[in-house]
Design a protein around this motif. Structure first.
Motif, PDB file in Angstrom:
ATOM      1  N   VAL B  55      40.394  41.798  40.226  1.00  0.00           N
ATOM      2  CA  VAL B  55      41.335  40.594  40.718  1.00  0.00           C
ATOM      3  C   VAL B  55      42.585  41.190  41.200  1.00  0.00           C
ATOM      4  CG1 VAL B  55      43.078  39.950  39.067  1.00  0.00           C
ATOM      5  CG2 VAL B  55      41.342  38.334  39.882  1.00  0.00           C
ATOM      6  N   GLU B  56      42.916  40.582  42.417  1.00  0.00           N
ATOM      7  CA  GLU B  56      44.128  40.970  43.220  1.00  0.00           C
ATOM      8  C   GLU B  56      45.176  40.792  42.378  1.00  0.00           C
ATOM      9  OE1 GLU B  56      43.025  37.259  44.436  1.00  0.00           O
ATOM     10  OE2 GLU B  56      41.812  39.141  43.985  1.00  0.00           O
ATOM     11  N   THR B  57      45.683  39.767  41.960  1.00  0.00           N
ATOM     12  CA  THR B  57      46.900  39.209  41.636  1.00  0.00           C
ATOM     13  C   THR B  57      47.370  39.625  40.091  1.00  0.00           C
ATOM     14  OG1 THR B  57      46.381  37.237  40.375  1.00  0.00           O
ATOM     15  CG2 THR B  57      46.330  37.157  42.694  1.00  0.00           C
ATOM     16  N   ASP B  58      48.386  39.265  39.816  1.00  0.00           N
ATOM     17  CA  ASP B  58      48.929  39.744  38.641  1.00  0.00           C
ATOM     18  C   ASP B  58      49.015  38.492  37.516  1.00  0.00           C
ATOM     19  OD1 ASP B  58      49.164  42.369  37.985  1.00  0.00           O
ATOM     20  OD2 ASP B  58      51.087  42.600  37.863  1.00  0.00           O
ATOM     21  N   ASP B  59      48.544  37.293  38.189  1.00  0.00           N
ATOM     22  CA  ASP B  59      48.565  36.037  37.248  1.00  0.00           C
ATOM     23  C   ASP B  59      47.697  36.115  36.408  1.00  0.00           C
ATOM     24  OD1 ASP B  59      48.659  33.349  36.409  1.00  0.00           O
ATOM     25  OD2 ASP B  59      49.292  32.865  38.475  1.00  0.00           O
ATOM     26  N   TRP B  60      47.998  35.967  35.157  1.00  0.00           N
ATOM     27  CA  TRP B  60      47.184  35.969  34.002  1.00  0.00           C
ATOM     28  C   TRP B  60      45.906  34.704  34.085  1.00  0.00           C
ATOM     29  CZ3 TRP B  60      46.503  31.494  30.748  1.00  0.00           C
ATOM     30  CH2 TRP B  60      47.655  30.720  30.869  1.00  0.00           C
ATOM     31  N   ARG B  61      46.430  33.676  34.844  1.00  0.00           N
ATOM     32  CA  ARG B  61      45.466  32.781  34.897  1.00  0.00           C
ATOM     33  C   ARG B  61      44.221  33.426  35.891  1.00  0.00           C
ATOM     34  NH1 ARG B  61      49.973  31.065  36.346  1.00  0.00           N
ATOM     35  NH2 ARG B  61      51.204  29.851  34.950  1.00  0.00           N
ATOM     36  N   ASP B  62      44.540  33.986  36.678  1.00  0.00           N
ATOM     37  CA  ASP B  62      43.338  34.425  37.752  1.00  0.00           C
ATOM     38  C   ASP B  62      42.650  35.531  36.997  1.00  0.00           C
ATOM     39  OD1 ASP B  62      43.914  32.849  39.807  1.00  0.00           O
ATOM     40  OD2 ASP B  62      45.762  34.464  40.512  1.00  0.00           O
ATOM     41  N   HIS B  63      43.279  36.367  36.012  1.00  0.00           N
ATOM     42  CA  HIS B  63      42.637  37.204  35.439  1.00  0.00           C
ATOM     43  C   HIS B  63      41.544  36.490  34.346  1.00  0.00           C
ATOM     44  CE1 HIS B  63      44.340  41.276  36.012  1.00  0.00           C
ATOM     45  NE2 HIS B  63      45.197  40.347  36.671  1.00  0.00           N
ATOM     46  N   MET B  64      42.045  35.479  33.679  1.00  0.00           N
ATOM     47  CA  MET B  64      41.119  34.903  32.622  1.00  0.00           C
ATOM     48  C   MET B  64      39.991  34.224  33.392  1.00  0.00           C
ATOM     49  SD  MET B  64      42.478  31.983  30.061  1.00  0.00           S
ATOM     50  CE  MET B  64      43.040  33.383  28.757  1.00  0.00           C
ATOM     51  N   ARG B  65      40.334  33.666  34.669  1.00  0.00           N
ATOM     52  CA  ARG B  65      39.147  33.039  35.259  1.00  0.00           C
ATOM     53  C   ARG B  65      38.298  34.150  35.719  1.00  0.00           C
ATOM     54  NH1 ARG B  65      43.626  30.487  38.256  1.00  0.00           N
ATOM     55  NH2 ARG B  65      43.932  28.289  37.451  1.00  0.00           N
ATOM     56  N   ALA B  66      38.567  35.278  36.084  1.00  0.00           N
ATOM     57  CA  ALA B  66      37.796  36.241  36.662  1.00  0.00           C
ATOM     58  C   ALA B  66      36.978  36.870  35.337  1.00  0.00           C
ATOM     59  CB  ALA B  66      38.622  37.360  37.336  1.00  0.00           C
ATOM     60  N   HIS B  67      37.766  37.080  34.206  1.00  0.00           N
ATOM     61  CA  HIS B  67      36.936  37.532  32.970  1.00  0.00           C
ATOM     62  C   HIS B  67      35.826  36.615  32.720  1.00  0.00           C
ATOM     63  CE1 HIS B  67      37.557  39.933  29.459  1.00  0.00           C
ATOM     64  NE2 HIS B  67      36.388  39.962  29.638  1.00  0.00           N
ATOM     65  N   ALA B  68      36.445  35.263  32.609  1.00  0.00           N
ATOM     66  CA  ALA B  68      35.413  34.363  31.911  1.00  0.00           C
ATOM     67  C   ALA B  68      33.973  34.230  33.041  1.00  0.00           C
ATOM     68  CB  ALA B  68      35.979  32.876  31.780  1.00  0.00           C
ATOM     69  N   ARG B  69      34.437  34.122  34.383  1.00  0.00           N
ATOM     70  CA  ARG B  69      33.394  34.271  35.102  1.00  0.00           C
ATOM     71  C   ARG B  69      32.516  35.112  35.243  1.00  0.00           C
ATOM     72  NH1 ARG B  69      37.329  32.206  39.603  1.00  0.00           N
ATOM     73  NH2 ARG B  69      37.639  30.006  39.135  1.00  0.00           N
ATOM     74  N   ALA B  70      33.214  36.590  35.133  1.00  0.00           N
ATOM     75  CA  ALA B  70      32.138  37.862  34.816  1.00  0.00           C
ATOM     76  C   ALA B  70      31.160  37.637  33.677  1.00  0.00           C
ATOM     77  CB  ALA B  70      32.952  38.940  34.666  1.00  0.00           C
ATOM     78  N   VAL B  71      31.641  37.008  32.623  1.00  0.00           N
ATOM     79  CA  VAL B  71      30.690  36.757  31.501  1.00  0.00           C
ATOM     80  C   VAL B  71      29.649  35.832  31.887  1.00  0.00           C
ATOM     81  CG1 VAL B  71      30.646  35.904  28.994  1.00  0.00           C
ATOM     82  CG2 VAL B  71      32.720  37.222  29.629  1.00  0.00           C
ATOM     83  N   ARG B  72      29.945  34.858  32.607  1.00  0.00           N
ATOM     84  CA  ARG B  72      29.040  33.940  32.663  1.00  0.00           C
ATOM     85  C   ARG B  72      28.002  34.262  33.961  1.00  0.00           C
ATOM     86  NH1 ARG B  72      28.927  29.255  36.543  1.00  0.00           N
ATOM     87  NH2 ARG B  72      27.296  27.967  36.027  1.00  0.00           N
ATOM     88  N   ASP B  73      28.322  35.203  34.803  1.00  0.00           N
ATOM     89  CA  ASP B  73      27.761  35.581  35.728  1.00  0.00           C
ATOM     90  C   ASP B  73      26.721  36.597  34.938  1.00  0.00           C
ATOM     91  OD1 ASP B  73      28.865  34.620  37.765  1.00  0.00           O
ATOM     92  OD2 ASP B  73      29.949  36.049  38.423  1.00  0.00           O
ATOM     93  N   HIS B  74      27.113  37.245  33.959  1.00  0.00           N
ATOM     94  CA  HIS B  74      26.123  38.227  33.400  1.00  0.00           C
ATOM     95  C   HIS B  74      25.067  37.511  32.697  1.00  0.00           C
ATOM     96  CE1 HIS B  74      25.057  42.154  31.852  1.00  0.00           C
ATOM     97  NE2 HIS B  74      25.184  41.818  30.732  1.00  0.00           N
TER      98      HIS B  74
END
Lengths: 193, 193
Positions: B55-74
DNA sequence: CGCTGCGACGTACAGCGTACGTAGCTGGAT
DNA sequence: ATCCAGCTACGTACGCTGTACGTCGCAGCG
């Protein structure tokens, strides 16, 4: 149901059930098409037995809390049976009733139509998730009761090792309420903005 | 892993696995103490294979979204294998790594110590709940793809029958994102007040 | 009276996890 | 050079599973 609650779903076999009933094994198949159907029926029974909550106020938050707690209480009363609900999808009246109750309550909070359905589903997902996890850690049969975490390498996992005590402790009451309030907070904000 | 992904966890038997490997059934027990341990190991493997998000930003929300989506994609990539994670509790480095990542990110949002752990657990519960439910409805093997609801009695279930279309439709992308944003909204509000 | 259908039951089959005993090989100690 | 310990591979066997199938007796109806 007695067999499930005392020895777990894994102990259910057609031979055991038949013996418990004092009948021949294959006689069961005159009443039930397969073992899966039998467990489906057991799951329905469990769902139907969730006690309806009672609440004095008209505040949707209190209703939501009471409803969620009723589900959790039921799960804690029948931990070995509750896991049956995790994977099954209920389509009859039995599965519809709690949905209807939830929709009725969400109407109070201003949720309608598609959004209300999404809220219900998010709520169900959270409930099923926490309760499945909680039941998996009950010490009776297979559950890990105490700290499952060995000393953590502080270099590789600095944050985790800083909260090692919390990671090893499970206060299910607290955690359930925490997640519940989180959802309620989110819904409050959602309905406002 | 090949066997699990192609035919599901239920198809895994020591005899099948051994045959797939061109070995004798009991030879497996020289490498693995039991079938349960084998599946435990498979679960660890699945967990370890979750792709780290970027993720490119430092916003914790974006990190949380990316992390959750990574789990779902998997999970969506390996639906039959993912169910192994639902009931198992991971205690080694493999289970700790995502926790560490989450804690690191929550620090950005101002969550520390006990509260951070609770947030992680609430999040894990929601993820496990939705994904378990989503995987259970994938049409491949056992999943119900289309509307499982027969016409509903409008007298007994007025709200449900009013949203019958929505109840029968599953837009997993939408619903996942909806629940995710709900959690994020809740956390935003929590960290403020 | 006879027939039809249903419930109960026993037998049998293919498959399961795994305890156990038995080989062969390989590396180190004597 | 000899022997032995330990590891891996494998076959057999036991007790269990879900259930397909065939048989038997009884109840109700023409």
């Amino acid at each position: 149901m007695r067999l499930i609650e005392h020895e777990g779903v894994g102990a259910v076999s057609m031979r055991r059930v038949a013996a418990e009933l004092g009948a021949g094994t294959m006689s069961l198949y005159n009443h039930v098409p397969s073992k899966i159907a039998l467990l489906d029926y057991a799951a329905e029974q469990i769902m139907a037995d969730i006690e309806p909550y009672t609440v004095e106020t008209d505040d949707w938050r209190d209703h939501m809390r009471a409803h969620a707690r009723a589900v959790r209480d039921h799960a804690r009363k029948h931990p070995r049976a509750f896991v049956l609900l995790a994977t099954r999808r209920m389509s009859g009246d039995v599965g519809l009733r709690p949905i209807e109750v939830a929709l009725m309550n969400l109407e109070r909070a201003g949720f309608k139509g598609e959004v209300a359905v999404r809220v219900v589903r998010a709520m169900v997902s959270y409930l099923l998730g926490t309760l499945t996890r909680e039941m998996a850690t009950t010490p009776e049969l297979g559950g890990v009761a105490l700290s499952p975490y060995q000393p953590i390498d502080p270099e590789a996992f600095p944050r985790s090792s800083a909260v090692l005590d919390e990671l090893g402790r499970y206060d299910h009451d607290m955690e359930f309420e925490f997640g519940l309030e989180l959802m309620i907070k989110a819904l409050e904000q959602y309905s406002e903005g």
